[in-house]
Design an enzyme around this catalytic site. Structure first.
Site, PDB file in Angstrom:
ATOM      1  CB  ALA A 115      39.518 180.055   4.245  1.00 30.54           C
ATOM      2  CE  LYS A 116      37.667 173.441   8.634  1.00 27.74           C
ATOM      3  NZ  LYS A 116      38.905 173.292   9.422  1.00 27.74           N
ATOM      4  N   GLY A 117      36.230 175.096   3.813  1.00 33.44           N
ATOM      5  CA  GLY A 117      35.439 174.680   2.674  1.00 33.44           C
ATOM      6  C   GLY A 117      35.032 173.238   2.790  1.00 33.44           C
ATOM      7  CG  ASP A 156      38.419 169.706   8.248  1.00 27.35           C
ATOM      8  OD1 ASP A 156      37.533 168.980   8.730  1.00 27.35           O
ATOM      9  OD2 ASP A 156      38.811 170.746   8.799  1.00 27.35           O
TER      10      ASP A 156
END
Length: 426
Positions: A115-117, A156
């Protein structure tokens, strides 16, 4: 130059990262014995969430920011991936990075999916209070689709341990669930892991050392240039320096410094402000981030932001070996150029995987109540990283492909095997 193996597919100029990822899967399907139907499934995210985040600024005005969370695949376990705050964050970028997280977790044999956001915002334009309000509202918007067994964010670019602490607090307040494993990368005093911050840089240094040794470049006196002197580049520089390498150039967002005799990394790390203004850089030459990428060194480590090695500058890269400390620092076009020139590129899904590996240790610590010491984190991290390096090395030699394809092939095999075991519902 060292032989890198030629790339097996042409690249399209200015191709979106998502399309590059899809083409890579098509190419890998010819290398790995997996069903086409599972390869097709893996070209698309399971879900992409887009949310609006109204924030009251310090001057009383309301500004609405756009946030995203892409969830690619969870066949091996809960979704896992960072949250970034940066002006250029888009849904497509999050999808591409989520796909990379799927492969990274599989390559390290972690029980996570990808996942990434992120939020489209310049975090430097926000006060601490504004960033807190933004984060807490974003956490509330994400509440229905994140959780310790669902989707586990981490820091991040543009976010940090404090950001994760705010998210964990919102989750606890709104759900009543005090499980700290809803996010990783938290401060140690609220369930974080000792050594988590240094882990991506440590893994990058480990892989750089192993790759250099593979190409008969001894660590003692190895010349290294590192773009980025933050949590990845800074820790990698200190460790390589400690092992005997000669780090001749480092940079931050304001530019860099160069000394062919080697920089005093410990002294530079102790300073504050732009690198060129620190006392330890008094005898060094200033250079730009672009110039650093073209230095004649043994190892180049792009460890700042993505897309810095391009079709324009790849012909000028003089390093014998590139080790990707940042996420996706090499464009598809640059990858092809470097391969043709015989410059090996060790991919990010291997080199900087120490971050998600340490996140796994933190998640275990939060879910089973057993604390990890700093030494235990380092020992277990080193063991897992070296095992992943060996798996990729064996894949490269068996398939006679570039390092990137070798790493993705190992990861795709593991993800596809899980899909084939469970099948496609209904």
């Amino acid at each position: 130059m060292i032989s890198a193996n030629a790339t097996t597919a042409e690249t399209a100029a200015d191709e979106p990262a998502v399309e590059t990822a899809k083409r890579r899967l098509d190419r890998l399907a010819d290398l790995v014995d997996v069903s086409d139907e599972y390869v097709e499934r893996l070209k698309y995210p399971s879900q992409v969430h887009r949310v609006s985040i109204p924030v009251r600024l310090d001057d009383g005005d309301i500004e609405v920011f756009e946030g995203f969370r892409a969830q690619h695949d969870n066949v091996r376990g809960p979704y896992k991936g960072g949250i970034r705050y940066a002006p250029g964050v888009t849904a497509d970028e999050c999808v591409s990075l989520a796909m990379a997280m799927t492969w990274k977790c599989a390559l390290l044999d972690l029980p996570f999916g990808g996942a990434k956001g992120g939020v489209a915002v310049d975090p430097r334009s926000l006060s601490t209070e504004e960033k807190r309000r933004l984060t807490r509202r974003f956490a509330e918007e994400m509440r229905s689709f994140v959780g310790p067994q669902t989707d586990i964010p981490a820091p991040d670019m543009g976010t940090d341990a404090q950001t994760m602490a705010w998210i964990a607090d919102v989750y606890k307040m709104q759900t009543g669930d005090g499980t700290r494993g809803v996010v990783t990368g938290k401060p140690p005093r609220v369930g974080g892991l000792a050594g988590r911050e240094e882990a991506p840089g440590r893994s990058t240094a480990l892989v750089a050392r192993e790759a250099a040794n593979y190409y008969d470049l001894p660590i003692d006196g190895l010349t290294v240039a590192i773009q980025g002197f933050g949590s990845v580049g800074g820790h990698a520089a200190r460790l390589l320096d400690e092992w005997g390498a000669r780090v001749v150039a480092v940079s931050d967002i304001d530019g860099g410094v160069f000394d062919e005799n080697g920089l005093d990394i410990d002294a530079l790390s102790a300073g504050t402000g732009p690198l060129s203004d620190r006392d330890a850089a008094a005898e060094a030459d200033e250079l730009t981030n672009d110039a650093l990428l073209e230095l004649d060194v043994d190892v180049l480590i792009p460890a700042a932001v993505g897309g810095v090695l391009t079709a324009d500058n790849a012909p000028n890269v003089e390093a014998s070996l590139v080790v990707e400390g940042a996420n996706e620092p090499t464009t598809a076009e640059a990858d092809a150029v470097l391969a043709e020139r015989g410059v090996p590129v060790i991919p990010d899904i291997l080199a900087n995987a120490g971050g998600v590996t340490a996140s796994y240790f933190e998640w275990l610590q939060n879910t089973n109540g057993r604390s990890w010491t700093h030494d235990e984190v380092r020992d277990e991290l080193d063991e897992r990283m070296l095992a992943a390096w060996e798996a990729v090395r064996e894949s490269r030699e068996a398939r006679d492909v570039p390092w990137r394809d070798a790493a993705y092939a190992v990861a795709l095999e593991r993800v596809a095997e899980s899909h084939e075991t469970l099948g496609i519902w209904p």
